[in-house]
Every structure is written in structure tokens, then in C-alpha cells.
Design a protein around this motif. Structure first.
Motif, PDB file in Angstrom:
ATOM      1  N   THR A 114       0.856  -1.179   0.000  1.00  0.00           N
ATOM      2  CA  THR A 114       0.000   0.000   0.000  1.00  0.00           C
ATOM      3  C   THR A 114       0.895   1.233   0.000  1.00  0.00           C
ATOM      4  O   THR A 114       1.863   1.302   0.753  1.00  0.00           O
ATOM      5  CB  THR A 114      -0.937   0.002   1.217  1.00  0.00           C
ATOM      6  OG1 THR A 114      -1.808  -1.131   1.128  1.00  0.00           O
ATOM      7  CG2 THR A 114      -1.775   1.257   1.285  1.00  0.00           C
ATOM      8  N   LEU A 128      -4.241   0.993  -2.622  1.00  0.00           N
ATOM      9  CA  LEU A 128      -4.690   0.221  -1.477  1.00  0.00           C
ATOM     10  C   LEU A 128      -4.644  -1.261  -1.812  1.00  0.00           C
ATOM     11  O   LEU A 128      -5.338  -1.728  -2.719  1.00  0.00           O
ATOM     12  CB  LEU A 128      -6.118   0.641  -1.109  1.00  0.00           C
ATOM     13  CG  LEU A 128      -6.714   0.102   0.176  1.00  0.00           C
ATOM     14  CD1 LEU A 128      -5.860   0.474   1.377  1.00  0.00           C
ATOM     15  CD2 LEU A 128      -8.129   0.641   0.339  1.00  0.00           C
ATOM     16  N   ASP A 129      -3.805  -1.994  -1.098  1.00  0.00           N
ATOM     17  CA  ASP A 129      -3.690  -3.428  -1.303  1.00  0.00           C
ATOM     18  C   ASP A 129      -4.796  -4.128  -0.528  1.00  0.00           C
ATOM     19  O   ASP A 129      -5.031  -3.819   0.639  1.00  0.00           O
ATOM     20  CB  ASP A 129      -2.323  -3.921  -0.814  1.00  0.00           C
ATOM     21  CG  ASP A 129      -2.132  -5.402  -1.046  1.00  0.00           C
ATOM     22  OD1 ASP A 129      -2.229  -5.824  -2.210  1.00  0.00           O
ATOM     23  OD2 ASP A 129      -1.896  -6.124  -0.065  1.00  0.00           O
ATOM     24  N   ARG A 130      -5.477  -5.018  -1.180  1.00  0.00           N
ATOM     25  CA  ARG A 130      -6.534  -5.811  -0.555  1.00  0.00           C
ATOM     26  C   ARG A 130      -6.217  -7.281  -0.739  1.00  0.00           C
ATOM     27  O   ARG A 130      -6.063  -7.741  -1.875  1.00  0.00           O
ATOM     28  CB  ARG A 130      -7.898  -5.501  -1.176  1.00  0.00           C
ATOM     29  CG  ARG A 130      -8.415  -4.135  -0.817  1.00  0.00           C
ATOM     30  CD  ARG A 130      -8.628  -4.123   0.647  1.00  0.00           C
ATOM     31  NE  ARG A 130      -9.393  -2.964   1.079  1.00  0.00           N
ATOM     32  CZ  ARG A 130      -9.409  -2.582   2.315  1.00  0.00           C
ATOM     33  NH1 ARG A 130      -8.725  -3.203   3.224  1.00  0.00           N
ATOM     34  NH2 ARG A 130     -10.116  -1.535   2.672  1.00  0.00           N
ATOM     35  N   THR A 131      -6.116  -8.012   0.354  1.00  0.00           N
ATOM     36  CA  THR A 131      -5.818  -9.434   0.301  1.00  0.00           C
ATOM     37  C   THR A 131      -6.861 -10.150  -0.544  1.00  0.00           C
ATOM     38  O   THR A 131      -8.053  -9.970  -0.352  1.00  0.00           O
ATOM     39  CB  THR A 131      -5.788 -10.024   1.724  1.00  0.00           C
ATOM     40  OG1 THR A 131      -4.869  -9.263   2.513  1.00  0.00           O
ATOM     41  CG2 THR A 131      -5.358 -11.479   1.697  1.00  0.00           C
ATOM     42  N   SER A 133      -7.552  -9.725  -3.702  1.00  0.00           N
ATOM     43  CA  SER A 133      -7.991  -9.014  -4.908  1.00  0.00           C
ATOM     44  C   SER A 133      -6.917  -8.043  -5.366  1.00  0.00           C
ATOM     45  O   SER A 133      -5.960  -7.766  -4.656  1.00  0.00           O
ATOM     46  CB  SER A 133      -9.307  -8.276  -4.714  1.00  0.00           C
ATOM     47  OG  SER A 133      -9.576  -7.907  -3.424  1.00  0.00           O
ATOM     48  N   PRO A 135      -4.947  -4.664  -6.257  1.00  0.00           N
ATOM     49  CA  PRO A 135      -4.892  -3.363  -5.594  1.00  0.00           C
ATOM     50  C   PRO A 135      -5.818  -2.361  -6.294  1.00  0.00           C
ATOM     51  O   PRO A 135      -6.072  -2.464  -7.489  1.00  0.00           O
ATOM     52  CB  PRO A 135      -3.432  -2.935  -5.741  1.00  0.00           C
ATOM     53  CG  PRO A 135      -2.685  -4.195  -6.008  1.00  0.00           C
ATOM     54  CD  PRO A 135      -3.635  -5.093  -6.738  1.00  0.00           C
ATOM     55  N   VAL A 148     -12.152   3.388   5.156  1.00  0.00           N
ATOM     56  CA  VAL A 148     -11.409   2.166   4.837  1.00  0.00           C
ATOM     57  C   VAL A 148     -11.270   1.329   6.098  1.00  0.00           C
ATOM     58  O   VAL A 148     -10.684   1.773   7.087  1.00  0.00           O
ATOM     59  CB  VAL A 148     -10.014   2.502   4.255  1.00  0.00           C
ATOM     60  CG1 VAL A 148      -9.190   1.236   4.080  1.00  0.00           C
ATOM     61  CG2 VAL A 148     -10.151   3.255   2.943  1.00  0.00           C
ATOM     62  N   HIS A 149     -11.833   0.124   6.066  1.00  0.00           N
ATOM     63  CA  HIS A 149     -11.740  -0.799   7.215  1.00  0.00           C
ATOM     64  C   HIS A 149     -11.322  -2.170   6.737  1.00  0.00           C
ATOM     65  O   HIS A 149     -11.924  -2.684   5.805  1.00  0.00           O
ATOM     66  CB  HIS A 149     -13.076  -0.895   7.942  1.00  0.00           C
ATOM     67  CG  HIS A 149     -13.464   0.364   8.634  1.00  0.00           C
ATOM     68  ND1 HIS A 149     -12.830   0.827   9.755  1.00  0.00           N
ATOM     69  CD2 HIS A 149     -14.424   1.272   8.348  1.00  0.00           C
ATOM     70  CE1 HIS A 149     -13.392   1.970  10.131  1.00  0.00           C
ATOM     71  NE2 HIS A 149     -14.357   2.261   9.288  1.00  0.00           N
ATOM     72  N   PRO A 152      -4.828  -0.083   6.565  1.00  0.00           N
ATOM     73  CA  PRO A 152      -3.645  -0.909   6.331  1.00  0.00           C
ATOM     74  C   PRO A 152      -2.653  -0.828   7.487  1.00  0.00           C
ATOM     75  O   PRO A 152      -2.560   0.210   8.153  1.00  0.00           O
ATOM     76  CB  PRO A 152      -3.047  -0.347   5.047  1.00  0.00           C
ATOM     77  CG  PRO A 152      -3.744   0.927   4.774  1.00  0.00           C
ATOM     78  CD  PRO A 152      -4.967   0.995   5.605  1.00  0.00           C
ATOM     79  N   THR A 173      -1.405   3.118  11.783  1.00  0.00           N
ATOM     80  CA  THR A 173      -0.699   2.648  10.588  1.00  0.00           C
ATOM     81  C   THR A 173       0.756   3.077  10.618  1.00  0.00           C
ATOM     82  O   THR A 173       1.068   4.226  10.894  1.00  0.00           O
ATOM     83  CB  THR A 173      -1.389   3.194   9.316  1.00  0.00           C
ATOM     84  OG1 THR A 173      -2.730   2.677   9.266  1.00  0.00           O
ATOM     85  CG2 THR A 173      -0.648   2.805   8.063  1.00  0.00           C
TER      86      THR A 173
END
Length: 182
Positions: A114, A128-131, A133, A135, A148-149, A152, A173
């Protein structure tokens, strides 16, 4: 004799830019030449910087396998100058252009998935990196960041504006300060 792919990279999106020549012998990148460009001078200096980098290595455009260009986020004029030059040079040489996000460059450079850049006016450009899926890249102010919840755990930053906003909205963060992407 093994020939390794030769790439020319152009970045004119930030306060300073760069032109680099690289070769990829396997998984790593070997930089053969690089020059930094002063901000607000890209249209006057970019093409001559490309010529200088290639000439210093004893190469010409026709020997390249591709041109990699950073396509934002950043200054609209800077993005337009870099992308237009890359497309024009590539078309003339008959080679492909590969576009990459400045946020992705910052993310890879820092090793943090991120990343954020100051977008000014109290906003950041955020990758934003999403586990599980791909980014997502977005423009976000305090309201969007607060939504954002979960926030990161770590974010790569290279400027004070992004760091200050993220520290205020996401105090837990960890901000990983990295030199600006080139």
C-alpha cells in the motif's frame, strides 16, 4: 550469446522526473544509465535526455524491446508530456509501450503493497492493497480514508503531505518513508 531485454523508462509525473535505460538479465533489473529531470522542464528536456542516455550506452531506439512510462498519478502536464513522448518514440521505432502507475513504482520500491502520494488540497493518491484481490488506486481525503476498514498496517510514503494526512486519519498505521520513485 544471450540477449537480455532492453527497456527505456520515462517518469515525468512528479516534482522531478527521470529517464533510465535498463536490462533485465533474469529477475533483476540492471540500470545501464539514468538521468534526473528538473520539474517543470520536461517538455524542453525529455527528448534530449532520452538521446543522451541512449548515446552514453552506445544504443539507439531501434535496439530497445519496450518503453516503460509512468502514467500518473501526478501533474497533468507532466503525465501528458511523458506519455506523449513515449508513444511518439515507440511508434517511430516500432516498439511497444508499457504504462505503469507511479503508486505501483513507490510500492515496489518500498516493498510495501500500500502506497500514498500527496495529491494536495488535503488528499492523497492511494494504492490500497486488498488481500485476495487486485490493488485499487483512488483519490482520497480524510472522509474516504476513515471509511477504509481495516486501515492498512503499513503504507509507503515519500512526501510530508501524504505522511501528515495518513498519520492523522490512521494513527495506528506504520508509515514507511521511502525516497520518491524514479
Amino acid at each position: 550469446m544471450t540477449i537480455f531485454p532492453l527497456l527505456l523508462a520515462i517518469d515525468t509525473c512528479g516534482p522531478s522526473g527521470s529517464v533510465a535505460l535498463g536490462r533485465i538479465p533474469g529477475r533483476d533489473l540492471e540500470i545501464l544509465g539514468q538521468t534526473e529531470l528538473a520539474g517543470r522542464t520536461y517538455s524542453a528536456t525529455l527528448v534530449s535526455a532520452v538521446a543522451d542516455v541512449l548515446s552514453s550506452a552506445g544504443l539507439h531506439l531501434g535496439l530497445l524491446d519496450a518503453i516503460v512510462v509512468v502514467n500518473g498519478p501526478g501533474s497533468f502536464t507532466g503525465v501528458r508530456v511523458g506519455v506523449s513522448a513515449a508513444k511518439g518514440l515507440a511508434q517511430g521505432a516500432g516498439i511497444p509501450v508499457v504504462a505503469i502507475s507511479r503508486l505501483e513504482v513507490l510500492s515496489r520500491k518500498s516493498g510495501v503493497p500500500t502506497a500514498a502520494l500527496d495529491a494536495h488540497r488535503g488528499e492523497v493518491y492511494l494504492r490500497l492493497d486488498r488481500t485476495g484481490s487486485a490493488p485499487v488506486e483512488l483519490l482520497a481525503g480524510p472522509k474516504e480514508l476513515a471509511a477504509v476498514h481495516p486501515a492498512p498496517a503499513r503504507v509507503a510514503v515519500c512526501d510530508e503531505g501524504a505522511a501528515a494526512l495518513l498519520a492523522r486519519v490512521w494513527p495506528q498505521t506504520q508509515l514507511v518513508t521511502t525516497p520518491p520513485p524514479l
